[in-house]
Enzyme design. Structure first.
Site, PDB file in Angstrom:
ATOM      1  N   GLU B 105      41.755  72.907  13.024  1.00 34.18           N
ATOM      2  CA  GLU B 105      42.481  71.689  12.651  1.00 34.18           C
ATOM      3  C   GLU B 105      42.271  71.397  11.158  1.00 34.18           C
ATOM      4  O   GLU B 105      43.187  70.935  10.475  1.00 34.18           O
ATOM      5  CB  GLU B 105      42.035  70.492  13.492  1.00 34.18           C
ATOM      6  CG  GLU B 105      42.274  70.624  14.996  1.00 34.18           C
ATOM      7  CD  GLU B 105      43.744  70.699  15.413  1.00 34.18           C
ATOM      8  OE1 GLU B 105      44.629  70.580  14.551  1.00 34.18           O
ATOM      9  OE2 GLU B 105      44.006  70.898  16.612  1.00 34.18           O
ATOM     10  N   HIS B 108      44.550  73.636   9.335  1.00 30.57           N
ATOM     11  CA  HIS B 108      45.930  73.124   9.375  1.00 30.57           C
ATOM     12  C   HIS B 108      46.106  72.001   8.347  1.00 30.57           C
ATOM     13  O   HIS B 108      47.077  72.002   7.581  1.00 30.57           O
ATOM     14  CB  HIS B 108      46.278  72.585  10.768  1.00 30.57           C
ATOM     15  CG  HIS B 108      46.153  73.594  11.861  1.00 30.57           C
ATOM     16  ND1 HIS B 108      46.141  73.262  13.196  1.00 30.57           N
ATOM     17  CD2 HIS B 108      46.022  74.948  11.827  1.00 30.57           C
ATOM     18  CE1 HIS B 108      46.029  74.359  13.926  1.00 30.57           C
ATOM     19  NE2 HIS B 108      45.940  75.393  13.123  1.00 30.57           N
ATOM     20  N   TYR B 112      48.801  71.975   4.644  1.00 25.11           N
ATOM     21  CA  TYR B 112      49.861  71.112   4.118  1.00 25.11           C
ATOM     22  C   TYR B 112      49.658  70.873   2.619  1.00 25.11           C
ATOM     23  O   TYR B 112      50.624  70.821   1.859  1.00 25.11           O
ATOM     24  CB  TYR B 112      49.916  69.789   4.887  1.00 25.11           C
ATOM     25  CG  TYR B 112      50.333  70.010   6.329  1.00 25.11           C
ATOM     26  CD1 TYR B 112      51.619  70.434   6.642  1.00 25.11           C
ATOM     27  CD2 TYR B 112      49.434  69.846   7.371  1.00 25.11           C
ATOM     28  CE1 TYR B 112      52.003  70.680   7.947  1.00 25.11           C
ATOM     29  CE2 TYR B 112      49.805  70.083   8.682  1.00 25.11           C
ATOM     30  CZ  TYR B 112      51.094  70.503   8.966  1.00 25.11           C
ATOM     31  OH  TYR B 112      51.452  70.754  10.257  1.00 25.11           O
ATOM     32  N   GLU B 200      48.140  75.112  18.128  1.00 28.98           N
ATOM     33  CA  GLU B 200      48.172  73.858  18.898  1.00 28.98           C
ATOM     34  C   GLU B 200      48.522  74.139  20.357  1.00 28.98           C
ATOM     35  O   GLU B 200      48.076  73.422  21.257  1.00 28.98           O
ATOM     36  CB  GLU B 200      49.172  72.849  18.310  1.00 28.98           C
ATOM     37  CG  GLU B 200      49.036  72.541  16.818  1.00 28.98           C
ATOM     38  CD  GLU B 200      47.700  71.983  16.368  1.00 28.98           C
ATOM     39  OE1 GLU B 200      46.738  71.974  17.166  1.00 28.98           O
ATOM     40  OE2 GLU B 200      47.592  71.562  15.195  1.00 28.98           O
TER      41      GLU B 200
END
Lengths: 137, 326
Positions: B105, B108, B112, B200
Site C-alpha cells: 500500500e 501504491h 501516484y 488490491e
C-alpha cells in the site's frame, strides 16, 4: 448422465457458483489425501484461476493431477473458468490453459462467484450444449 | 528500553515456522504477493508526457484529483488499516502476509507521486492535495473506514471495512485511468494502475477469506449481525461514493457510467466476504471498453451465445508446469 466436475479452494467462490447452477456436480477435493467422488461419464469442468502476474501456476495442482488421468480427460467435454478481471490479461487463465491442453472448448468465463446473469447463461448454455452433444453422440 | 518491566508486560512472540502451516491459504497468498512485487520505476511513465499534454486543463485537474484521492486511501490502508488487523490474526503467517499488504500500500501511495513528478507541475499537485484535504466526501469516506479501524472496534467489522476499501472504494478513482486507456491516452499510467488493481484484488480476496474463516467461529445470531452490519456499511459508503462521483465526473458527463462501475465493484466486494450481490445485474453493467481496459488481451468468452473465441488462443501464456504429465 452428463454432469459437472469442479474445483473450489477454501474461499468457496466456485462452489457458490456451482450451487447456483443447481446441477449434478462432483468436487475435486482440496486435500490430496481426500477421495474423489464419482466422475460422470461426460462432464464440463469448472475451474478457478490462481496465476501470478506472469500467468504461472494458473491451474490448481489438484486439477492438474485430476487431468493427468487419461480416463478423466476422455470424459471431459468443455471447460468453464472462474477468475477476476482485476488480474488483467490472466483473467480466467486456467480455463484457457485447460482448453488448450485438453483440446476442448472454453465455454464461458465468470468472475468470483458469478452474477445471476452468468448463472442463467451457463444453465441454459449447458442444457443446450448437452442436447447438442447427445445428438452428435 | 527498561529491563525491569514485569515479565507479563511484553509477551515474546513465537518464532514463525513456515513449514508448519495452520492455513495453506497464507502461503499461497504470500507467494502470490511476493512474486507480484513491483516498483513504479518499472513503468516508463515519461512516455505519457505527450499524451498528458493532449488533455484539457479540466481533464488534467480531474485526473490529479482522482489520484490524490487514491493516494489517501492507500495511505490509510498502509499506516492504519493493515496494521490494525494484525492483532486479530488467526495464524502467525497471516500477520506476515499483512505486513506485505501494508508495504505494498505504501508502494501504491508512492506511485501516484511518481506519476505527478513525471507529468504535472508542483503548483497543480499542491492544489490537488489541498483539495483532497478539504473535500467533504473524500474526508467522509476516510472517516467512515477509520472508525472501524479503531483499537476498540470489532475485529470482524474491521475486516469488512477493509474489504470495502480494497475492493470497492478505490474504484471511483480507478475508473478514470481505465477510461483514458480505452481512448489510447495515458497508457503507461494505466499499466501502473493495473499493477495496483491486481494487488488490491489479492488483498480484498485474502482479507475477505479471513473474514469468512472468522465468521465460521461465530454464533448464528452474531453472523446475522455482521452481515447486517456489512450491508449497512456498504449503503453508507455507497452514498458517499455517489456524491464523490458526481462532484468529480459530472463535469465530463461520465457520472452514470462510473456509478455502474461502482455497483459492479460493490457486488464483487460482497462476494469477497462470501455474501451475495446487492445491485441487480442491469445496474452493474459496465461499459465493455472499461472491462477490456481492465483485462486487455483477455476476451469475453461465451461459447453458448456464439461470441468470443472458444478454441483459438493467440496469446503466448505460461502453460508449462512440471505437474502436467501429458
Amino acid at each position: 448422465m452428463p454432469g459437472i466436475v469442479y474445483f473450489s479452494s477454501a474461499s468457496g467462490n466456485t462452489a457458490r457458483f456451482v450451487d447456483g447452477l443447481g446441477m449434478l456436480a462432483s468436487r475435486i477435493p482440496v486435500s490430496p489425501k481426500a477421495v474423489l467422488g464419482r466422475i460422470p461419464e461426460e462432464f464440463v469442468l469448472i475451474c478457478p484461476t490462481y496465476a501470478d502476474g506472469e500467468g504461472r501456476g494458473a491451474v490448481p495442482k489438484q486439477v492438474i493431477r485430476f487431468l493427468n488421468d487419461p480416463d478423466h480427460r476422455r470424459r471431459l467435454r468443455g471447460v468453464i473458468g472462474g477468475g477476476n478481471r482485476n488480474f488483467g490479461a490472466t483473467y480466467g487463465l486456467a480455463a484457457d490453459v485447460i482448453a488448450k491442453k485438453c483440446s476442448v472448448p472454453l465455454l464461458y468465463k465468470f468472475e468470483l462467484a458469478g452474477t445471476l446473469t452468468d448463472i442463467a447463461r451457463v444453465k441454459d448454455g449447458l442444457h443446450a450444449f448437452w442436447g447438442t452433444e447427445c445428438l452428435t453422440a | 528500553m527498561k529491563d525491569n518491566a514485569p515479565a507479563s508486560a511484553r509477551a515474546v512472540p513465537r518464532a514463525i515456522n513456515w513449514n508448519r502451516l495452520q492455513d495453506e491459504k497464507d502461503l499461497e497468498v504470500w507467494n502470490r504477493l511476493t512474486v507480484n512485487f513491483w516498483l513504479p520505476e518499472k513503468v516508463p511513465l515519461s512516455n505519457d508526457v505527450q499524451s498528458w499534454a493532449t488533455l484539457t486543463e479540466e481533464e488534467r485537474q480531474l485526473t490529479i484529483r482522482v489520484f490524490t484521492g487514491l493516494t489517501l486511501l492507500d495511505t490509510i490502508q498502509n499506516s492504519v488499516g493493515a496494521p490494525a488487523m494484525m492483532p486479530d490474526c488467526l495464524t502467525p503467517h497471516e500477520e506476515s502476509v499483512l505486513t506485505n499488504i501494508a508495504f505494498m500500500e505504501a508502494v501504491h501511495a508512492r506511485s501516484y507521486s511518481s506519476i505527478f513528478s513525471t507529468l504535472c507541475s508542483t503548483r497543480e499537485v499542491d492544489e490537488a492535495f489541498r483539495w483532497s484535504d478539504e473535500n467533504p466526501h473524500l474526508q467522509a469516506k476516510a472517516r467512515a473506514v477509520l472508525e472501524t479501524y479503531a483499537p476498540e472496534a470489532d475485529p470482524l467489522k474491521r475486516k469488512i471495512a477493509s474489504v470495502f476499501l480494497e475492493s470497492f472504494l478505490f474504484y471511483s478513482g480507478f475508473y478514470l485511468p481505465m477510461y483514458w486507456s480505452s481512448r489510447a491516452k495515458l497508457t503507461n499510467t494505466a499499466d501502473l494502475i493495473r499493477l495496483i488493481i491486481r494487488d488490491e484484488a489479492v488483498h480484498g480476496y485474502y482479507i475477505g477469506y479471513k473474514f469468512q474463516r472468522g465468521l465460521e467461529l461465530e454464533s448464528p445470531e452474531r453472523r446475522q449481525e455482521l452481515k447486517d452490519y456489512a450491508f449497512g456499511l456498504l449503503f453508507e459508503l455507497y452514498d458517499i461514493e455517489a456524491r464523490y462521483t458526481e462532484e468529480l465526473y459530472d463535469g465530463i458527463g461520465l457520472t452514470e457510467e462510473v456509478k455502474a462501475f461502482l455497483h459492479y465493484n460493490a457486488n464483487k466486494a460482497l462476494q469477497n466476504l462470501g455474501f451475495e450481490a446487492l445491485f441487480p445485474p442491469e445496474a452493474a453493467e459496465v461499459n465493455p471498453a472499461i472491462l477490456a481496459a481492465l483485462s486487455p488481451d483477455s476476451e469475453n468468452h461465451d461459447f453458448f451465445s456464439g461470441s468470443g473465441s472458444s478454441y483459438v488462443i493467440g496469446r503466448a501464456v505460461a502453460t508449462e508446469d512440471d505437474d502436467w504429465d501429458f
